[in-house]
Design a protein around this motif. Sequence first.
Motif, PDB file in Angstrom:
ATOM      1  N   TYR A 162     -27.708  -4.664 -31.226  1.00  0.00           N
ATOM      2  CA  TYR A 162     -29.141  -4.523 -31.534  1.00  0.00           C
ATOM      3  C   TYR A 162     -29.854  -4.085 -30.261  1.00  0.00           C
ATOM      4  O   TYR A 162     -29.416  -4.398 -29.156  1.00  0.00           O
ATOM      5  CB  TYR A 162     -29.733  -5.872 -31.972  1.00  0.00           C
ATOM      6  CG  TYR A 162     -29.035  -6.512 -33.145  1.00  0.00           C
ATOM      7  CD1 TYR A 162     -29.425  -6.228 -34.459  1.00  0.00           C
ATOM      8  CD2 TYR A 162     -27.997  -7.423 -32.953  1.00  0.00           C
ATOM      9  CE1 TYR A 162     -28.792  -6.828 -35.543  1.00  0.00           C
ATOM     10  CE2 TYR A 162     -27.363  -8.028 -34.021  1.00  0.00           C
ATOM     11  CZ  TYR A 162     -27.768  -7.728 -35.320  1.00  0.00           C
ATOM     12  OH  TYR A 162     -27.130  -8.328 -36.378  1.00  0.00           O
ATOM     13  N   GLU A 163     -30.980  -3.380 -30.428  1.00  0.00           N
ATOM     14  CA  GLU A 163     -31.746  -2.958 -29.266  1.00  0.00           C
ATOM     15  C   GLU A 163     -33.240  -3.096 -29.534  1.00  0.00           C
ATOM     16  O   GLU A 163     -33.674  -3.080 -30.683  1.00  0.00           O
ATOM     17  CB  GLU A 163     -31.425  -1.515 -28.888  1.00  0.00           C
ATOM     18  CG  GLU A 163     -31.871  -0.449 -29.865  1.00  0.00           C
ATOM     19  CD  GLU A 163     -30.912  -0.232 -31.025  1.00  0.00           C
ATOM     20  OE1 GLU A 163     -31.397   0.214 -32.084  1.00  0.00           O
ATOM     21  OE2 GLU A 163     -29.696  -0.500 -30.903  1.00  0.00           O
TER      22      GLU A 163
ATOM     23  N   ASN B  80     -31.044   1.585 -26.179  1.00  0.00           N
ATOM     24  CA  ASN B  80     -29.823   2.213 -26.691  1.00  0.00           C
ATOM     25  C   ASN B  80     -29.913   3.710 -26.394  1.00  0.00           C
ATOM     26  O   ASN B  80     -30.846   4.382 -26.846  1.00  0.00           O
ATOM     27  CB  ASN B  80     -29.722   1.964 -28.209  1.00  0.00           C
ATOM     28  CG  ASN B  80     -28.433   2.492 -28.805  1.00  0.00           C
ATOM     29  OD1 ASN B  80     -27.644   3.150 -28.136  1.00  0.00           O
ATOM     30  ND2 ASN B  80     -28.221   2.203 -30.071  1.00  0.00           N
TER      31      ASN B  80
ATOM     32  N   ASP C 238     -34.803   2.753 -28.447  1.00  0.00           N
ATOM     33  CA  ASP C 238     -33.758   3.722 -28.083  1.00  0.00           C
ATOM     34  C   ASP C 238     -34.404   4.941 -27.432  1.00  0.00           C
ATOM     35  O   ASP C 238     -35.621   5.106 -27.443  1.00  0.00           O
ATOM     36  CB  ASP C 238     -32.927   4.123 -29.316  1.00  0.00           C
ATOM     37  CG  ASP C 238     -33.758   4.758 -30.407  1.00  0.00           C
ATOM     38  OD1 ASP C 238     -34.366   5.823 -30.144  1.00  0.00           O
ATOM     39  OD2 ASP C 238     -33.827   4.206 -31.513  1.00  0.00           O
TER      40      ASP C 238
ATOM     41  N   PHE D 140     -26.959  -7.533 -27.487  1.00  0.00           N
ATOM     42  CA  PHE D 140     -28.355  -7.109 -27.442  1.00  0.00           C
ATOM     43  C   PHE D 140     -28.611  -6.327 -26.161  1.00  0.00           C
ATOM     44  O   PHE D 140     -28.234  -6.758 -25.074  1.00  0.00           O
ATOM     45  CB  PHE D 140     -29.281  -8.331 -27.491  1.00  0.00           C
ATOM     46  CG  PHE D 140     -29.300  -9.012 -28.827  1.00  0.00           C
ATOM     47  CD1 PHE D 140     -30.272  -8.722 -29.766  1.00  0.00           C
ATOM     48  CD2 PHE D 140     -28.320  -9.933 -29.158  1.00  0.00           C
ATOM     49  CE1 PHE D 140     -30.276  -9.335 -31.014  1.00  0.00           C
ATOM     50  CE2 PHE D 140     -28.307 -10.560 -30.404  1.00  0.00           C
ATOM     51  CZ  PHE D 140     -29.296 -10.254 -31.321  1.00  0.00           C
ATOM     52  N   VAL D 141     -29.246  -5.152 -26.308  1.00  0.00           N
ATOM     53  CA  VAL D 141     -29.608  -4.336 -25.143  1.00  0.00           C
ATOM     54  C   VAL D 141     -31.096  -3.986 -25.233  1.00  0.00           C
ATOM     55  O   VAL D 141     -31.697  -4.066 -26.304  1.00  0.00           O
ATOM     56  CB  VAL D 141     -28.760  -3.041 -25.046  1.00  0.00           C
ATOM     57  CG1 VAL D 141     -27.281  -3.374 -24.892  1.00  0.00           C
ATOM     58  CG2 VAL D 141     -28.979  -2.120 -26.239  1.00  0.00           C
TER      59      VAL D 141
ATOM     60  N   VAL E  86     -28.744  -1.535 -20.834  1.00  0.00           N
ATOM     61  CA  VAL E  86     -28.691  -0.254 -21.542  1.00  0.00           C
ATOM     62  C   VAL E  86     -27.352  -0.132 -22.270  1.00  0.00           C
ATOM     63  O   VAL E  86     -26.312  -0.495 -21.718  1.00  0.00           O
ATOM     64  CB  VAL E  86     -28.843   0.925 -20.536  1.00  0.00           C
ATOM     65  CG1 VAL E  86     -28.670   2.258 -21.237  1.00  0.00           C
ATOM     66  CG2 VAL E  86     -30.212   0.872 -19.859  1.00  0.00           C
ATOM     67  N   GLY E  87     -27.387   0.362 -23.499  1.00  0.00           N
ATOM     68  CA  GLY E  87     -26.150   0.657 -24.231  1.00  0.00           C
ATOM     69  C   GLY E  87     -25.915   2.153 -24.229  1.00  0.00           C
ATOM     70  O   GLY E  87     -26.760   2.914 -24.718  1.00  0.00           O
TER      71      GLY E  87
ATOM     72  N   MET F 271     -37.177  -9.280 -26.167  1.00  0.00           N
ATOM     73  CA  MET F 271     -35.749  -9.496 -26.415  1.00  0.00           C
ATOM     74  C   MET F 271     -35.535 -10.825 -27.153  1.00  0.00           C
ATOM     75  O   MET F 271     -34.758 -10.893 -28.109  1.00  0.00           O
ATOM     76  CB  MET F 271     -35.007  -9.491 -25.080  1.00  0.00           C
ATOM     77  CG  MET F 271     -33.519  -9.675 -25.205  1.00  0.00           C
ATOM     78  SD  MET F 271     -32.688  -8.280 -25.974  1.00  0.00           S
ATOM     79  CE  MET F 271     -31.835  -7.565 -24.602  1.00  0.00           C
TER      80      MET F 271
ATOM     81  N   ARG G 264     -22.949   1.555 -30.289  1.00  0.00           N
ATOM     82  CA  ARG G 264     -22.995   0.763 -31.529  1.00  0.00           C
ATOM     83  C   ARG G 264     -21.688   0.916 -32.322  1.00  0.00           C
ATOM     84  O   ARG G 264     -21.086  -0.067 -32.751  1.00  0.00           O
ATOM     85  CB  ARG G 264     -24.181   1.193 -32.398  1.00  0.00           C
ATOM     86  CG  ARG G 264     -24.415   0.226 -33.570  1.00  0.00           C
ATOM     87  CD  ARG G 264     -25.364   0.768 -34.626  1.00  0.00           C
ATOM     88  NE  ARG G 264     -26.575   1.356 -34.090  1.00  0.00           N
ATOM     89  CZ  ARG G 264     -27.612   0.673 -33.626  1.00  0.00           C
ATOM     90  NH1 ARG G 264     -27.572  -0.640 -33.596  1.00  0.00           N
ATOM     91  NH2 ARG G 264     -28.671   1.289 -33.174  1.00  0.00           N
TER      92      ARG G 264
END
Length: 202
Positions: A169-170, A152, A173, A148-149, A123-124, A53, A158
Motif C-alpha cells: 500500500y502507498e 510508489n 504514487d 507500506f511505502v 519508496v517502492g 501513513m 507491488r
Amino acid sequence: MDFVKEFAIFLHESGAIKFGSFKLSSGKDSAYYVDLRLVPSFPHQFRKMIKSMQNLISEKIGLDSFDYIASVPTSGLVIASALAIETAKPLIYIRQKPKDYGTSSLIEGKIPEGSRVILVDDVGTTGHSLLNAIKSLKDAKIIVESAFVIVNRLEGARQNLEVEKVKMYEITDILTISNILHNEKILDDQILDRINKQMNTK
C-alpha cells in the motif's frame, strides 16, 4: 487542501523530488528523483506524513492486525521509528547483509517466532530491498503480509511483492504527484510525458 496535494507541492518546493535526467542505484535512467530523506528536516511536514501513513495502515488493515513494525535501513527506518512511537508498536529492522561482528544477525531487535509484522519503507520501486527483508523475516518464522511505502514509483514493486503474498500500500504514487504538479503549472507537458512513458502507461 488534502494531504497528497499539499505533500506533492512540498516535495517539489523542498527539493525532495527533482525532474530531469537521473541515474538510479539500479543503473536505470529516470526522468525524476525522489529523496524522502529530506522530509525529516521539515518537522511539520514529517509529522503530517507519519500521521498520513498511520491513517493509511488503520484504514487498510487496522492497527490490531500486526504486532511489530519492521523496516530496512536507512531512509525507511526513520519513517518506521516515528511510526512506532505514534502507534506504540515495537520496532525491528532488517539489515541487507549480516554485520561482520557480534551476533551477525540480519534482524535487529527482539521478536518471537510467529509474530505478525508490517514492513515500512520510504519508496517502492522494484521492491528489491523489501523482498530481501521479507525473505529474512520468513526464514525467522515471522509472519509478514503487508508493506507500506510513502511513494510508489510504479515500477513493479507491488507485483513483485504479490508473488511473496505480501500486499503493498502507498500514500501516493509518482503519477499522482506528477499530475498534481502539472495541474499547478509546476511541471510542463514534456516532463509529464516522459514520466508517463517511464511508467509504461502510454
